[in-house]
Design an enzyme around this catalytic site. Sequence first.
Site, PDB file in Angstrom:
ATOM      1  N   ARG A  81     -46.553   7.589-146.087  1.00  0.00           N
ATOM      2  CA  ARG A  81     -47.084   8.265-144.894  1.00  0.00           C
ATOM      3  C   ARG A  81     -46.875   7.439-143.636  1.00  0.00           C
ATOM      4  O   ARG A  81     -46.639   7.976-142.550  1.00  0.00           O
ATOM      5  CB  ARG A  81     -48.562   8.594-145.112  1.00  0.00           C
ATOM      6  CG  ARG A  81     -48.681   9.719-146.116  1.00  0.00           C
ATOM      7  CD  ARG A  81     -50.092  10.126-146.454  1.00  0.00           C
ATOM      8  NE  ARG A  81     -50.009  11.313-147.316  1.00  0.00           N
ATOM      9  CZ  ARG A  81     -51.045  11.870-147.931  1.00  0.00           C
ATOM     10  NH1 ARG A  81     -52.251  11.358-147.797  1.00  0.00           N
ATOM     11  NH2 ARG A  81     -50.880  12.938-148.677  1.00  0.00           N
TER      12      ARG A  81
ATOM     13  N   TYR B   9     -44.348  17.676-144.270  1.00  0.00           N
ATOM     14  CA  TYR B   9     -44.216  17.058-145.603  1.00  0.00           C
ATOM     15  C   TYR B   9     -45.079  15.806-145.776  1.00  0.00           C
ATOM     16  O   TYR B   9     -45.686  15.336-144.834  1.00  0.00           O
ATOM     17  CB  TYR B   9     -42.752  16.845-145.993  1.00  0.00           C
ATOM     18  CG  TYR B   9     -41.839  16.020-145.123  1.00  0.00           C
ATOM     19  CD1 TYR B   9     -42.268  15.033-144.285  1.00  0.00           C
ATOM     20  CD2 TYR B   9     -40.451  16.240-145.201  1.00  0.00           C
ATOM     21  CE1 TYR B   9     -41.377  14.278-143.549  1.00  0.00           C
ATOM     22  CE2 TYR B   9     -39.555  15.491-144.462  1.00  0.00           C
ATOM     23  CZ  TYR B   9     -40.030  14.503-143.641  1.00  0.00           C
ATOM     24  OH  TYR B   9     -39.151  13.771-142.916  1.00  0.00           O
ATOM     25  N   GLU B  10     -45.115  15.313-147.002  1.00  0.00           N
ATOM     26  CA  GLU B  10     -46.002  14.194-147.385  1.00  0.00           C
ATOM     27  C   GLU B  10     -47.470  14.509-147.087  1.00  0.00           C
ATOM     28  O   GLU B  10     -48.241  13.614-146.711  1.00  0.00           O
ATOM     29  CB  GLU B  10     -45.600  12.890-146.675  1.00  0.00           C
ATOM     30  CG  GLU B  10     -44.270  12.325-147.083  1.00  0.00           C
ATOM     31  CD  GLU B  10     -44.267  11.702-148.481  1.00  0.00           C
ATOM     32  OE1 GLU B  10     -45.353  11.466-149.037  1.00  0.00           O
ATOM     33  OE2 GLU B  10     -43.168  11.477-149.008  1.00  0.00           O
ATOM     34  N   GLY B  11     -47.865  15.750-147.266  1.00  0.00           N
ATOM     35  CA  GLY B  11     -49.221  16.173-146.916  1.00  0.00           C
ATOM     36  C   GLY B  11     -49.224  16.673-145.481  1.00  0.00           C
ATOM     37  O   GLY B  11     -48.972  15.899-144.552  1.00  0.00           O
TER      38      GLY B  11
END
Lengths: 603, 603
Positions: A298, A446-448
């Site tokens: 992140r 993306y990535e949460g």
Amino acid sequence: MSYTPPLERMRFVIEQVLDAPASWRAMPDFAEVDADLAREVLEQAGRFAQDVIAPLNGPADLQGCTWQSGGAVKTPDGFPAAWRAFVEGGWPALPCAPEDGGQGLPQLLNAALFEMLVGANHAWTMYPGLLHGACEAIGHHAVPALRERYLPKVVSGEWLATMNLTEPQAGSDLGLSRTRCKPVDAAAPVVNGAAVTVTGQKIFISGGDQDMTDNIVHLVLARLPGAPDGTKGLTLVLVPKILPDGRRNGAWCDGIEKKMGIKGSATAQMRFEQAEGWILGEPNAGLAAMFLMMNSARLHVGMQGLGHLEAATRIASAYAQERLQLRAPSRPAGSDAAAARGPDPIAWHPAMRRILLDLQARTEGARVIAYWTALLLDEAEHHPDAALRAQRHDLVALLTPVVKAFLTHLGHHGANEALGVLGGHGYVHDWGIEQHVRDSRVALIYEGTNEIQAIDLLMRKVLDRPGRLALLLEVLRDEAATLDTQAETAADGDPAGLARWAALLRDEAATLERATATLQRERAARPDLPFLVADDYLHALGHTLLAWAWARLLRASLGDQDAARRQRLQALCAHGRDWLLPASRWRWTRIESGVPELAWPGL
Amino acid sequence: MSYTPPLERMRFVIEQVLDAPASWRAMPDFAEVDADLAREVLEQAGRFAQDVIAPLNGPADLQGCTWQSGGAVKTPDGFPAAWRAFVEGGWPALPCAPEDGGQGLPQLLNAALFEMLVGANHAWTMYPGLLHGACEAIGHHAVPALRERYLPKVVSGEWLATMNLTEPQAGSDLGLSRTRCKPVDAAAPVVNGAAVTVTGQKIFISGGDQDMTDNIVHLVLARLPGAPDGTKGLTLVLVPKILPDGRRNGAWCDGIEKKMGIKGSATAQMRFEQAEGWILGEPNAGLAAMFLMMNSARLHVGMQGLGHLEAATRIASAYAQERLQLRAPSRPAGSDAAAARGPDPIAWHPAMRRILLDLQARTEGARVIAYWTALLLDEAEHHPDAALRAQRHDLVALLTPVVKAFLTHLGHHGANEALGVLGGHGYVHDWGIEQHVRDSRVALIYEGTNEIQAIDLLMRKVLDRPGRLALLLEVLRDEAATLDTQAETAADGDPAGLARWAALLRDEAATLERATATLQRERAARPDLPFLVADDYLHALGHTLLAWAWARLLRASLGDQDAARRQRLQALCAHGRDWLLPASRWRWTRIESGVPELAWPGL
């Protein structure tokens, strides 16, 4: 299009603002890292970004990736050769541990590397984007035989890796995953390293197929027979495209997505059909294994936001100085009287000047936040003092969702504002700025998603762990105390207004503390409440961090011998304080003054 | 991708909120227009948008236009046939005067038509986008022979028209234009209708070439020999692609732009080489002739913002109801208990619900603002009472930059928020929403950038014409008075909170008046001041108009027999008041509490 690495501005943050070399000296793992080495690494990285991948960026956007029948993906012209150059330069291994074949350099330098790579070519940078996470996953979880077979190849970049999480029905909710894995030997114990076959469908897999490396190491979340429902029944499986004996494994790319941006990155639909693989880590603990690498992943996505913000701001600033249109209502002191008869640079027009100042103040502040977080991450992993490591770990956990969501927000929306500076020229491909807008959009997802980051921040990192916010409050108040001390001891009567900044930071800290207490108090009666304002909370906290970053930049600028840089930074810090912070205050006000209900409309 | 025309919501605004049929009855030119006719027109228009051009939208984005050597442009598959259907349906002539061959229908209906066309296919709609402006320019300015030759063909849509303003060095600053025109007969007087040849280069010419019509009527700004420098030396010239005797004229398309969006619209680089044409209007008065059509052109661009906002909101709302991910922290009353075990629709998650409510509240409010402005424009042009016409004209002049800039801002940024609701699926082409984001971006730039609209509003429409704002203040206070009256006479004790809305509108009016007075007072000592905050002023005023629009919607909803619609509208109005208005208040606060200086950084 061209890309100019912001080396001097990066160095200023690393050396003058954060004094990272002093932190490195306290960590034996980084005994050989100093300011000179850092400069050398960044200069070489900048050259790679500028000379090798930036020239591919625009053409790759127009060409895109090609899916060929049979499932092979052709990446844009020049991508494979650039990858070979990256591997030969030893770049993939930058932050990996030396015992795994890596260079063991700080995350801070890796973050700066990726800021430049993304600024130069986001699509290309998608391919190595998951390398470090894959190294961590294999390094931490693989049984020795598997580790030996795959880790060196991934660390060196000889093979690339993918993360296979999303399925058509399972996006933010990975618990809905249906991909199955089955032990090859039904009689053998199902343990770490056991051979399994994987069957199922995954989507949105970056680099699911490509022509840059001979093999691809897929890390796949799948469900063992009889595994619990939900996220507690997911197992991480390593599935190579080519098996050790040279056979083609059953990991097929059925197509690639047509996307808004990062068109040079192959976003694959993957079909695993009796694909052979090995369990990575404990059965049913796959999600935890994935989350182990989430902090750095992140942070990495946050760097993408910064990379776009920096690059787009630079394009807009250069354009605004050269483009002459209309007369500005006023001119800078000392401007050429002769030139004053014609049209002025649009950078002199207040509407454009304000956008440019907004963008530049945000860029400089965001870089301090990002690099500081990376430095904390290094300390969390490498500092010899266990208590300090634990404290840094907590602070990084708190900051990570802010870096991910706030910086990608600033990056995308900043690039969009920068586009506006170029007017119609910004809307066409040639200047590269509309590509920054398109490419940067994905980083909010993306990535949460950023909405999930906001909930993670407020629920898990703040409200459920009341002690953690105190770490950040202490940082703000320590800085305020330092500012006050410097203001009092200044021989010249505090012309830079340090005392005013100290008061501002104390006020930010008090507001943050008060608003958090309000939410903590009221959530018992109103469980929805934090979810309603999580987004406000994250953006307000992001601005609090910007205020802190500007104060740090201002302080660092005071002793700067470079007068132009000093004046520029002081102007940007004042601009941030006077123009940007007041525009965000309503978010704290909303939280403190009573959050309205949210209707259930007939949508 | 599919498009569903919001017929019922449009009708509600036209009939229930604005009571446009009553206004039409007062205008003899619209004697034959009533609610039934309006419904019929909108339904047919909706069918055209939905059935004919919406299916072309996604494919045209992927295919784009093709420039062929020799300069001919091929538009995407289906575009020419759709154009023929549009012409056969009589749509190009909708708002044109009957004496010119038009249908003489109100601008309000034309606005609604274009909301749907843009929502269904912005790129295709670029081709007829300038038709009405061209009709006005030719109708008002052409000498009879020219008018006779070109107007009927343009009104019918047999030929399309273009506006040639921008040059590489002349964008917002048209005074820098260099394209020249020269009388063919040096001895003849240089007057309206005189034959000239045009030589020069124009860029960003929408539809500069295309394969949809046999001829193209270019309206070109050019400079006569000896004309004054700047904008006062520009002459409008009509230059057909094909001359009356059938020869190909020297108006060449040298290439088309690769753009972020509206890829099906050919954005041409035009080269005029001794192109034959005729002066349109008075020599050196070309810019004034252009600006004559600016009100309707800018209203038209505002409709593009609304069209994207509506279409993107609808996609996101539908997706959010069907997509099941994670459990929501709470559920709507009466939701199915059995379904409550599985994941919930993402529309139930507060972060998504808030975005959807934001988008829907803005869409409904924006439509009221836009349609009201169109109705005022009709009254400005067709009302029998000259004093009322003049008053309406002033109000339209004030509202036009707000409609153009604020609605395109809401449209583009709203589409971008809607994309986020779809997560990764929003980033790929299939759902059509990323295309709305890309297509809508251009509307913030063309027909005068949004920054220029803000300066036009604050400087020319407000500060330089102090009386004009009073018209809007009166509208706000009249509505407050109506709300109060209705609240007092309500038999049931004002459950809808009309009195609170009345107070809110009075407060908005007072703030607007006060902030304007502050700027008026302080600009003498600080001439830069209005330029620094023009953007804040426009957006703050936009929110004031939204507040008014929501009050109107709320009032109209009270008597609505459709309970679901009534509840939806009342929820959206409350949401706008509680969630959206407070987030914009800081702009007024900035103006009133002292605008900070803007630095001159070393960029």
